[in-house]
Design an enzyme around this catalytic site. Structure first.
Site, PDB file in Angstrom:
ATOM      1  N   GLU A   1       0.774  -1.549   0.182  1.00 25.61           N
ATOM      2  CA  GLU A   1      -0.152  -0.321  -0.231  1.00 25.61           C
ATOM      3  C   GLU A   1       0.847   1.297   0.405  1.00 25.61           C
ATOM      4  O   GLU A   1       0.119   1.911  -1.168  1.00 25.61           O
ATOM      5  CB  GLU A   1      -0.590   0.327   1.185  1.00 25.61           C
ATOM      6  CG  GLU A   1      -1.935  -0.687   1.147  1.00 25.61           C
ATOM      7  CD  GLU A   1      -3.039  -0.864   0.375  1.00 25.61           C
ATOM      8  OE1 GLU A   1      -3.057  -0.185  -0.485  1.00 25.61           O
ATOM      9  OE2 GLU A   1      -3.349  -2.450   0.475  1.00 25.61           O
TER      10      GLU A   1
ATOM     11  N   ASN B   1       1.080   4.258  -3.034  1.00 26.64           N
ATOM     12  CA  ASN B   1       0.918   5.356  -2.609  1.00 26.64           C
ATOM     13  C   ASN B   1       1.974   6.029  -3.373  1.00 26.64           C
ATOM     14  O   ASN B   1       1.918   7.209  -3.310  1.00 26.64           O
ATOM     15  CB  ASN B   1       0.505   5.910  -1.626  1.00 26.64           C
ATOM     16  CG  ASN B   1      -0.921   5.441  -1.059  1.00 26.64           C
ATOM     17  OD1 ASN B   1      -1.147   5.217  -1.362  1.00 26.64           O
ATOM     18  ND2 ASN B   1      -1.508   6.000   0.016  1.00 26.64           N
TER      19      ASN B   1
ATOM     20  N   ARG C   1      -8.973   3.745  -7.786  1.00 20.66           N
ATOM     21  CA  ARG C   1      -8.315   3.957  -6.411  1.00 20.66           C
ATOM     22  C   ARG C   1      -9.797   3.598  -4.978  1.00 20.66           C
ATOM     23  O   ARG C   1     -10.435   4.077  -5.728  1.00 20.66           O
ATOM     24  CB  ARG C   1      -7.316   4.934  -5.985  1.00 20.66           C
ATOM     25  CG  ARG C   1      -6.565   4.456  -7.454  1.00 20.66           C
ATOM     26  CD  ARG C   1      -5.626   3.522  -7.555  1.00 20.66           C
ATOM     27  NE  ARG C   1      -5.130   3.218  -6.087  1.00 20.66           N
ATOM     28  CZ  ARG C   1      -4.695   1.993  -6.179  1.00 20.66           C
ATOM     29  NH1 ARG C   1      -4.802   1.683  -7.165  1.00 20.66           N
ATOM     30  NH2 ARG C   1      -4.003   1.658  -4.797  1.00 20.66           N
TER      31      ARG C   1
END
Lengths: 142, 101
Positions: A48, A52, A106
């Site tokens: 994650e 990002n 997203r």
């Protein structure tokens, strides 16, 4: 508590490196002999944070991601940093299902997953300077 | 990530194999959408028995396909997720949107 081991790497902001980053962290953490569930949680949180940095930090343009892991007898600290655009409003970014990129489908669940799968999450960011994510995971509980 | 798509009547079954992250999602999204449009699909089944890893990019893929099939009046089901996948599916509330079996 004194660290027992440490490593630091940097790699290009490319989506192929999402798998590379989580595998490297899992391999480094393996020396503490964590459970498979804890390793899976750690890999998900790392994925994650790196995703990002690629999508939001560098906006899918070339850049460098810096990753540091510090091992303690019972836990790991992972620091993932980019020198990208930074986060305008950290509190808003932490809100479940909030995303600045709905056109990319997203889910906006990245920070929620990191928070839920790790024991601590710290987000430092400055607009135009970049973002630093610090997460810790305890592998053994009292 | 490997993808196999099978269509029977108006049911589209998508078999995924490998790790479902942002890198993989960008490659398979269009393949599924194209088939949904081509075959006038009414039910989409995502078989995840071969998925060994998934992060929130996978959630984005699932919700995106759910919204698409729903806009055509169809439904979606997720089959055979592992325990670790189930954990992220539940924390994202996907189990409230569709059947997981």
């Amino acid at each position: 508590m004194q660290p027992i081991n440490r490593m630091k790497i940097e790699f290009d902001s490319k989506s192929t490196n999402e798998a590379f980053a989580r595998v490297v962290v899992a391999a480094f953490a393996a020396q503490l002999d964590p459970t498979l569930e804890d390793l899976a949680d750690l890999k998900t949180a790392v994925s994650e944070a790196v995703t990002n940095a690629i999508i939001h930090g560098y906006e899918q343009k070339p850049g460098t991601i810096y990753m540091e892991c510090i091992l303690y007898p019972n836990s790991i600290k992972v620091i993932i940093e980019d020198h990208g655009v930074g986060i305008e409003d950290i509190e808003k970014a932490r809100t479940p299902a909030f995303t600045t990129k709905p056109e990319l489908e997203r889910s906006g669940m990245g920070f929620s997953v990191m928070e839920s799968f790790m024991d601590s999450l710290q987000i430092e960011s400055e607009k135009g300077k970049g973002t630093k994510i610090t997460m810790t995971k305890k592998f053994f509980r009292d | 990530m490997d993808i196999t798509i099978k269509q029977e009547n108006q049911v589209l079954t998508v078999y995924l194999k490998g790790e479902l992250d942002h890198h993989a999602v960008s490659k398979i999204k269009d393949a599924i959408d194209l088939q949904i449009l081509k075959a006038s699909v009414k039910k989409l089944v995502l078989d995840m028995s071969g998925v060994t890893f998934m992060d929130s990019s996978g959630i984005g893929l699932i919700v995106g396909r759910y919204n698409r099939i729903k806009s055509f009046g169809g439904s979606m089901t997720i089959k055979n997720p592992s325990q670790s996948l189930l954990k992220i599916l539940k924390m994202s509330g996907i189990d409230q949107l569709m059947k997981i079996c």
